[in-house]
Design a protein around this motif. Structure first.
Motif, mmCIF file in Angstrom:
data_model
loop_
_atom_site.group_PDB
_atom_site.id
_atom_site.type_symbol
_atom_site.label_atom_id
_atom_site.label_comp_id
_atom_site.label_asym_id
_atom_site.label_seq_id
_atom_site.Cartn_x
_atom_site.Cartn_y
_atom_site.Cartn_z
ATOM 1 N N TRP A 1 -7.330 7.820 2.225
ATOM 2 C CA TRP A 1 -8.427 7.017 2.767
ATOM 3 C C TRP A 1 -8.704 7.409 4.222
ATOM 4 O O TRP A 1 -9.859 7.437 4.655
ATOM 5 C CB TRP A 1 -8.080 5.538 2.652
ATOM 6 C CG TRP A 1 -9.079 4.615 3.284
ATOM 7 C CD1 TRP A 1 -8.872 3.756 4.319
ATOM 8 C CD2 TRP A 1 -10.454 4.474 2.922
ATOM 9 N NE1 TRP A 1 -10.028 3.073 4.635
ATOM 10 C CE2 TRP A 1 -11.030 3.505 3.785
ATOM 11 C CE3 TRP A 1 -11.266 5.066 1.956
ATOM 12 C CZ2 TRP A 1 -12.357 3.115 3.710
ATOM 13 C CZ3 TRP A 1 -12.595 4.675 1.875
ATOM 14 C CH2 TRP A 1 -13.137 3.719 2.738
ATOM 15 N N GLN B 1 -2.364 2.717 -7.190
ATOM 16 C CA GLN B 1 -2.170 3.535 -5.996
ATOM 17 C C GLN B 1 -1.062 4.557 -6.212
ATOM 18 O O GLN B 1 -1.198 5.728 -5.828
ATOM 19 C CB GLN B 1 -1.808 2.645 -4.792
ATOM 20 C CG GLN B 1 -2.924 1.737 -4.318
ATOM 21 C CD GLN B 1 -2.502 0.963 -3.077
ATOM 22 O OE1 GLN B 1 -1.729 1.448 -2.263
ATOM 23 N NE2 GLN B 1 -3.012 -0.265 -2.944
ATOM 24 N N ARG B 2 0.051 4.119 -6.828
ATOM 25 C CA ARG B 2 1.188 5.021 -7.031
ATOM 26 C C ARG B 2 0.857 6.116 -8.040
ATOM 27 O O ARG B 2 1.316 7.247 -7.904
ATOM 28 C CB ARG B 2 2.407 4.217 -7.474
ATOM 29 C CG ARG B 2 2.982 3.372 -6.320
ATOM 30 C CD ARG B 2 4.064 2.431 -6.773
ATOM 31 N NE ARG B 2 4.628 1.707 -5.628
ATOM 32 C CZ ARG B 2 5.396 0.628 -5.739
ATOM 33 N NH1 ARG B 2 5.688 0.131 -6.954
ATOM 34 N NH2 ARG B 2 5.870 0.038 -4.649
ATOM 35 N N PHE C 1 -1.830 7.049 -0.641
ATOM 36 C CA PHE C 1 -3.137 6.452 -0.888
ATOM 37 C C PHE C 1 -3.834 6.155 0.438
ATOM 38 O O PHE C 1 -5.023 6.423 0.617
ATOM 39 C CB PHE C 1 -2.980 5.175 -1.714
ATOM 40 C CG PHE C 1 -4.281 4.489 -2.026
ATOM 41 C CD1 PHE C 1 -5.051 4.908 -3.096
ATOM 42 C CD2 PHE C 1 -4.740 3.429 -1.252
ATOM 43 C CE1 PHE C 1 -6.269 4.280 -3.392
ATOM 44 C CE2 PHE C 1 -5.942 2.801 -1.530
ATOM 45 C CZ PHE C 1 -6.699 3.236 -2.606
ATOM 46 N N ILE D 1 0.841 -1.200 0.000
ATOM 47 C CA ILE D 1 0.000 0.000 0.000
ATOM 48 C C ILE D 1 0.874 1.247 0.000
ATOM 49 O O ILE D 1 1.914 1.304 0.671
ATOM 50 C CB ILE D 1 -0.955 0.003 1.216
ATOM 51 C CG1 ILE D 1 -1.987 1.124 1.066
ATOM 52 C CG2 ILE D 1 -0.203 0.122 2.529
ATOM 53 C CD1 ILE D 1 -3.167 0.980 2.007
ATOM 54 N N ASP D 2 0.479 2.235 -0.789
ATOM 55 C CA ASP D 2 1.219 3.497 -0.865
ATOM 56 C C ASP D 2 0.788 4.416 0.283
ATOM 57 O O ASP D 2 -0.416 4.544 0.547
ATOM 58 C CB ASP D 2 0.946 4.183 -2.207
ATOM 59 C CG ASP D 2 1.806 5.415 -2.403
ATOM 60 O OD1 ASP D 2 2.891 5.285 -2.987
ATOM 61 O OD2 ASP D 2 1.391 6.508 -1.955
#
Length: 418
Positions: free
Chosen positions: A56, A98-99, A52, A48-49
């Motif tokens: 959230w 995500q990136r 990102f 996970i970035d």
């Protein structure tokens, strides 16, 4: 310690503020840590970035999730535990997507940051031109021989001193408070008409007899060559009868200003005094006797142990505490910060900011010298034909805006200080 990509989230606060968070965009230049009321979240960048995940964390769904799963207490404080955060659902999005999103979000942040810097630069340029215009206007009026402050004073709103400092009218104190340093350059003829001016005393330390003293003098210009000297004499509420036999409590309620804490009030004593046009405020004030035989000071009401403890604090911490001793209403942290700067000047406590004020307040709160008040909100006065009414200031969701405030407390009994 914190590093780039870490998310810091608030875990102890009121339920409305719980879960507020920020992300460390770049590697800190110095060693940085997260505070006691916050928790650090470090993303596993293999899956996970960080950007990102941060986006959230500020989503309305997460706010609702946190409010539903937080733990409430009787002190109006809510808290988050590790289990609630680790069980938070996170959208499943492939890492390349995500990136891509994180890169676009980074460009957006950079745009916002650059726009903010440009805005601040334009504000500074605008202020420079305002200062130039004010200076030229001041010189032109002086040359024409019609120098007055009517253009710089708006009734019961604000006054701009000849040096350019904006001083606002205080509806609670019914006067305009002006930094003490201004009286060294002002002449009495430069004061605005028909408004009381209170030149604030400089910050003091606990060893001075006047520390925490509420007695002060105000000036009200009532003519071309005359000024009204208004002595504000503080007396304890419930003091009984004065020399004339009048009930002091009745006199306070009729003519004075009663504090919200109901421990003292001001009785006004005023007289008209002539002056010459060149006389300075500082020279005029030196002629006025300041202190009464019986000095009313909240500081002197404290037990000896409490006074000894305060005398060991730093000059800045003592200045913060004196603001509460001198205040009529409960004070918020940002108001204390402004008042300390106003009284001490810009360079007396250079490098100190609002976080230093909050730290000093928390120290005083932990020792029982200040008491935090819950459930107070920002408000304003709204004028009607029948008078005025205090109304709460609402946010964009039509909800009152809460504020952290503290009041001075009188320590009772014995106080043990380590």
């Amino acid at each position: 310690m914190l590093q780039a990509g870490d998310i810091v989230i608030n875990r102890i606060n009121s339920v409305e503020r719980l879960g507020r968070c920020g992300i460390v965009v770049s590697e800190p230049e110095q060693i940085s840590v997260f505070g006691q009321n916050t928790v650090r979240i470090r993303a596993n960048e293999e899956s996970i970035d960080p950007f990102f995940l941060f986006t959230w964390m500020i989503h309305p769904y997460v706010k609702q999730y946190i409010q539903q799963n937080s733990k409430n207490s009787t002190s109006f404080q809510s808290s988050l535990n590790k289990r609630v955060l680790t069980e938070l659902p996170v959208p499943e999005v492939k890492l390349p997507r995500q990136r891509e999103f994180a890169e676009a979000l980074g460009e957006y942040f950079a745009y916002i940051r650059t726009a903010g810097q440009i805005g601040e630069t334009l504000k500074r340029l605008r202020q420079i031109w305002y200062d130039k215009i004010r200076f030229l206007l001041h010189i032109g009026m002086e040359e024409s021989g019609t120098l007055n402050n009517y253009s710089q004073y708006e009734k019961e709103n604000y006054w701009i001193t000849p040096s350019g400092i904006v001083c606002f009218y205080d509806p609670e104190m019914k006067c305009i408070q002006v930094p003490a340093g201004e009286k060294r350059t002002l002449s009495l003829s430069q004061l605005p008409m028909d408004v009381e001016i209170h030149f604030l005393e400089d910050v003091r330390n606990a060893f001075e007899p006047a520390y925490g003293s509420l007695d002060h003098i105000r000036l009200r210009r009532i003519g071309i060559n005359s000024v009204q000297v208004v002595r504000m004499r503080p007396v304890a509420y419930g003091a009984g009868r004065d020399e004339s036999g009048d009930n002091v409590d009745q006199q306070l309620e009729k003519e004075g200003i009663i504090s919200e804490q109901q421990d003292f009030g001001y009785i006004r004593e005023q007289r008209e005094v002539p002056f010459n046009s060149a006389e300075t405020v500082v020279g005029f004030m030196k002629k006025q006797t300041q202190q009464h035989e019986i000095v009313y000071s909240r500081f002197l009401k404290l037990p000896a142990a409490a006074r000894a403890y305060i005398s060991r604090l730093s000059a800045f911490q003592q200045a913060v505490y004196e603001e509460f001793l001198l205040a009529i209403q409960p004070l918020a942290a940002h108001v204390v910060s402004k008042q300390v700067t106003f009284r001490a000047g810009k360079h007396r406590f250079a490098g100190y900011g609002i976080q230093d004020v909050i730290a000093a307040i928390q120290l005083l709160e932990n020792t029982g010298l200040l008491e935090k008040r819950q459930g107070l909100y920002l408000d304003h006065y709204e004028d009607y034909k029948q008078g005025e009414e205090r109304r709460q200031i609402l946010d964009h969701r039509k909800r009152p805006i809460s504020m952290d405030t503290w009041i001075y407390t009188e320590v009772r009994g014995k106080m043990v200080c380590d």
